[in-house]
Write an enzyme that holds these catalytic residues in place. Structure first.
Site, PDB file in Angstrom:
ATOM      1  N   GLY A 104       0.820  -1.195   0.000  1.00 20.56           N
ATOM      2  CA  GLY A 104       0.000   0.000   0.000  1.00 20.56           C
ATOM      3  C   GLY A 104       0.855   1.246   0.000  1.00 20.56           C
ATOM      4  O   GLY A 104       2.068   1.198   0.205  1.00 20.56           O
ATOM      5  N   CYS A 105       0.208   2.387  -0.260  1.00 18.94           N
ATOM      6  CA  CYS A 105       0.947   3.642  -0.397  1.00 18.94           C
ATOM      7  C   CYS A 105       1.522   4.103   0.933  1.00 18.94           C
ATOM      8  O   CYS A 105       2.692   4.490   1.021  1.00 18.94           O
ATOM      9  CB  CYS A 105       0.053   4.713  -1.008  1.00 18.94           C
ATOM     10  N   TYR A 106       0.716   4.057   1.994  1.00 20.32           N
ATOM     11  CA  TYR A 106       1.234   4.468   3.303  1.00 20.32           C
ATOM     12  C   TYR A 106       2.364   3.556   3.786  1.00 20.32           C
ATOM     13  O   TYR A 106       3.392   4.043   4.266  1.00 20.32           O
ATOM     14  CB  TYR A 106       0.109   4.473   4.337  1.00 20.32           C
TER      15      TYR A 106
END
Lengths: 352, 352, 352, 352
Positions: free
Chosen positions: A154-156
């Protein structure tokens, strides 16, 4: 290079923001032929209906999802679907000989019980899931190079883990001290007709969400625990920022050894990332601005040590749809195919 | 009420964003007559040259700063000047019988040595500075009511201290654990022609600044220490957000007693702020968006307890130019004059 | 291709937004070596001081402007300076054998009297100016291919003229009816510390400027008159939009012949631009969004005919720093060198 | 003033952006008691569920729409519903003795055939519709003062007509020459979950829509024709701007008499609006910025004459949700009740 000698690649779930990034990047990649675009709700529509600006470069029609057709048409499959759908497709595609890059949460966890708890859904594909590799090249380069199922981060987690990895790996910080205060642009919410994503709601305002409960927390924790060699529980708070693209993670950790100075820490980061072309360490006193990473696959890291408090503060900036999603998936594909990690990925953002 | 019976008020430093807020608020206040606008670089210009939209309501000319004239013309003086200038004016104005509200950093510190260290400038007005009261009404209501020199708080300290005060006062948290991750709109930088404040530089991007060194750190720490009854050293990190107005402070603290639940903490906040009309506690699971406070003097507080990590996370949202600056100064003036704290201050923001 | 066989190129005035685009584009161009960066106020500074995100790719130091050094070091010179400076450099550089692309207004006019009137400054380089070619490839492709002095168009004229050219060339419209309502992002104002370009001033607001007096008016008129074969006087109104990049020109013209239908007009545009890879005509009912052009050299055109009013309305969208400035200059350079017009220029914008 | 002596007012359709403006404005109005909030999809929900920031000031529950209950509870009814619904409610409410302010398009047209053509829907309430008055106070002050059914204008027509009215009334312009290039913030699209209103779609980009077909065209034309005393057909083009609030209409008209100068025109505007407190004429060379009007009911007009082209250009800026919607409806209510036109309406916007 003729089309026949190029690698055939399919995208399933092409209509969203992650999908359109993949389309654009794969279109521009010199070694890849995009041979299939699939989707559910968008099936039957021309891709340039959804994104008129891409005509005449991408004139394909989105096809209904059919695993047989996909496997016939493509050697590599990118699944860019909502959470929970890839687990019904990946086992079959693998069986048919495809290499699968999943951009959802389905194959990011080694401990499927964690997935089941946080995503509130039971899993029946345990043996396949065990083969999956976490697709963060800077941490799992070797494993990605030989994997057939890659669970793209994921991006985070990408921004957070690149900030934390050297500290965790070297045992420099107090493990219970980690606070990640993360800020994301609105494209992270996807191309979905949701009230809280309206311009009039997002513009010129700022708020936190998912405090203490965001599903990226266990994803970060699982990889952090692997790096630290022991269980890590940390604080992760995401915020929605009035901008379209970009993530900044501000990471706070208390040092174990108060005697280290900033330059020591920087040296450790340099060593850790010396073979990682997409990690860019900033000099002393320079902190990254998310726009610096726009459209590129870079992760900018700024590092500060506060001697008054004994904390190291790491600023980590990425483009959430590139290094945080499609760009990183392509970087992983490059690795998997034995190509240069940077191939087909822009290295300089335009500015401003 | 006729003009003759209204309170005469002067603004010195009227041309900036803080100044124009004061002008607008004082103009609309039923008990106040704005009798003097002064400035340095803007002296001689009509105020509506700078802000054409205020014509014909505010047609005054900005006068060169002359303390005699000010004291003749006004009972109350707002100083909205860059740091370091108020200390040369306040002693004289006090002597001449004025009540002074200073919006700069000059009179925010009880310990002038702290000021001298962080602001790199020596002070010669120690006795006057000792009389100054920190103008945060929710914490120092009684003292403000009788003070003649009020050092109005900075925007970040206001948001941070209102989030922290009940926890510190009740001794609920580990004092060395406090992390304040604060986010501000660009108007906090003032109406100044600076490169980093250009739209093309700020728009659609996000960055931290002043890490470990921002001057609001010791201001927060001094008041926090007073509340806690012992020395507090904390982490404060400001960020510049692509929006014009608003501050969100995300405050992380580790609880001393792991047995408390969220509702206990909320009860403590309710009791602490029961007489504070401008503090608005949000119900469980609702976190504030900075736009909710636009144009009002409100501070919205959302409170969350993470049982996994033992941390309380407080979200504090204000309009940086209102509760964070001009609105708060007017609230303090209301208190000082014995008027209702909310008089002349809008209570509902427009939205969106 | 080795560096030795690449074309040597200099940029004079590298520190602004136009400069940094050129730096980035030339850096990525496979046939070009960037051999000189010059500037006035920025001389002596490392380029990555100004744009840290470009390290380590662009590590050059900006040199003081020295025409001898430039001519020694580079075959092609881009002048990206404020108006009025190029006229003092171009004659010498031409004499020394350089090919000069000027991005200012200095060499955009055939009629120097027009320049002198609108720019309020006398010219002494008439003979050199007469040799200059207006660097809009879609209109002056052949002349650019052999010119040594190219006056690159302004951003507004590019968007406006590409919208108007087929109509003017075919004599389809009433010449006195042309109204150009243009909208630009803030980067068009340059990287300059000006009050009206501050984020807090530009954000969430919109205004017109330079009505009836903007200097791009005579530039558009001169080229429009050439195309029409008679004198054109038109209305041009620019607006500042709260976005960083992009221009949209909404162009209104009354048709001469009320019998034409939309498809006729579209056919004329298609024929006119059949050899122009950077002009993208949109299908019926689709109007361009400026973001579609971000980072690319494209001009998107949407065309509508209002049968009630007899007007044709053309929407023209470009990235003001690409097709409106640096990208277009590079397109012209490609033409001049006999290379493909699209070489080194990204064709797909990222989105969103 | 006690609640019992206040005017009882109902809002039907309270959940949208228009609704929440009305709620806020009526809440703050000294002579009004808000006695009913009604809605369809939102019925049964607490209003502060939808807008948490309004707690505890507005704690009403939204009721299902019941005309009997409304008429019992309120003397005045604001209908803030999608087009087509008011026509089914207004006749009954009028019969029951209510005064009705409709914010939709239903009662804006004298010529119902125009409505039927442009809104593609037949009407059966012709006799009631004939009684309706167009609720633009600056043009129809006297008629509003005695009407029981007021069709409140759209946001674009308000900005456009206030710009045009003096020119049309005085016969100063060529009627076929009018071009209105209008720009609106995204809140004009309502609080609706639509793809094109997402932040990621709207942010940092600009586009036109509804060219030659927007439904506000015939609304502007009908009133313009009334003012001119003959049929007016004009060009109207709306654009979506990356900001939340505000409309700017840039209006182009060719003068009939080339001999007039700017000051003549300004004198005509001053005379025309001498009794209109909400119209603010700007001095020569000052053009309005939409943010100047934020949160107020003002319309700022800037006027320019281009002697080269013979056109007058009028810039008209309003807050689309205030003077363009809820504020204007309240202004009309003030008129209707014989109160001061400005009562309960903020006159100074905050800035920036």
């Amino acid at each position: 290079m003729g089309t026949e000698s190029k690698l055939s690649v399919a995208i399933v779930g092409a209509s969203g923001y992650g999908g359109v990034q993949l389309v654009r990047l794969l279109h521009a990649h010199p070694r890849i032929a995009l041979t299939y675009l699939g989707g559910n709700s968008s099936a039957g529509r021309s891709f340039t209906d959804l994104y008129p600006q891409l005509a005449p470069f991408v004139d394909q029609v989105i096809e209904p999802i059919d695993l047989d057709v996909i496997a016939e048409r493509a050697k590599v499959v990118f699944l860019a679907l909502p959470n929970g759908l890839a687990q019904g497709m990946a086992p079959t595609l693998l069986e048919k000989g495809c290499i699968v890059f999943d951009l959802s949460a389905d194959y990011r966890f080694r401990n499927l019980q964690t997935y089941e708890t946080w995503y509130k859904s039971a899993r029946s594909d345990h043996s396949v899931a065990q083969e999956a590799v976490y697709g963060l090249p800077e941490l799992f380069r070797d494993r990605i190079a030989t994997a057939n199922l890659i669970g793209c981060p994921g991006c985070y987690p990408t921004a957070s883990l690149l900030a934390l990895a050297p500290l965790l790996k070297q045992g420099l910080i107090q493990l219970e001290s980690v606070v990640i205060d993360a800020k994301s642009g609105t494209s992270g919410g996807g191309r979905q007709e949701k009230l809280h994503l309206l311009h009039s709601e997002c513009d010129n305002t700022l708020s936190a969400y998912g405090i203490a409960h965001h599903r990226h927390t266990p994803e970060i924790e699982e990889v952090a625990s692997t790096l630290a060699g022991q269980n890590v529980i940390l604080q992760f708070t995401p915020h929605l920022i009035p901008m379209t693209r970009g993530i900044l993670a501000t990471v706070y950790c208390t040092m174990r050894d108060p005697g280290l100075v900033r330059e020591d820490i920087l040296t450790i980061y340099r060593a850790f990332y010396r073979q990682s072309p997409w990690v860019r360490l900033l000099p002393s006193g320079i902190y990254p601005s998310t726009k610096w990473a726009w459209g590129t696959n870079a992760c900018y890291l700024g590092i500060e040590l506060d001697e008054r408090t004994g904390r190291v503060i790491v600023l980590s900036a990425i483009d959430n749809l590139m290094k945080g999603q499609a760009g990183q998936a392509l970087q992983a594909l490059n690795l998997r195919m034995g190509w240069d990690e940077t191939e087909g990925l822009p290295d300089l953002s335009f500015y401003p």
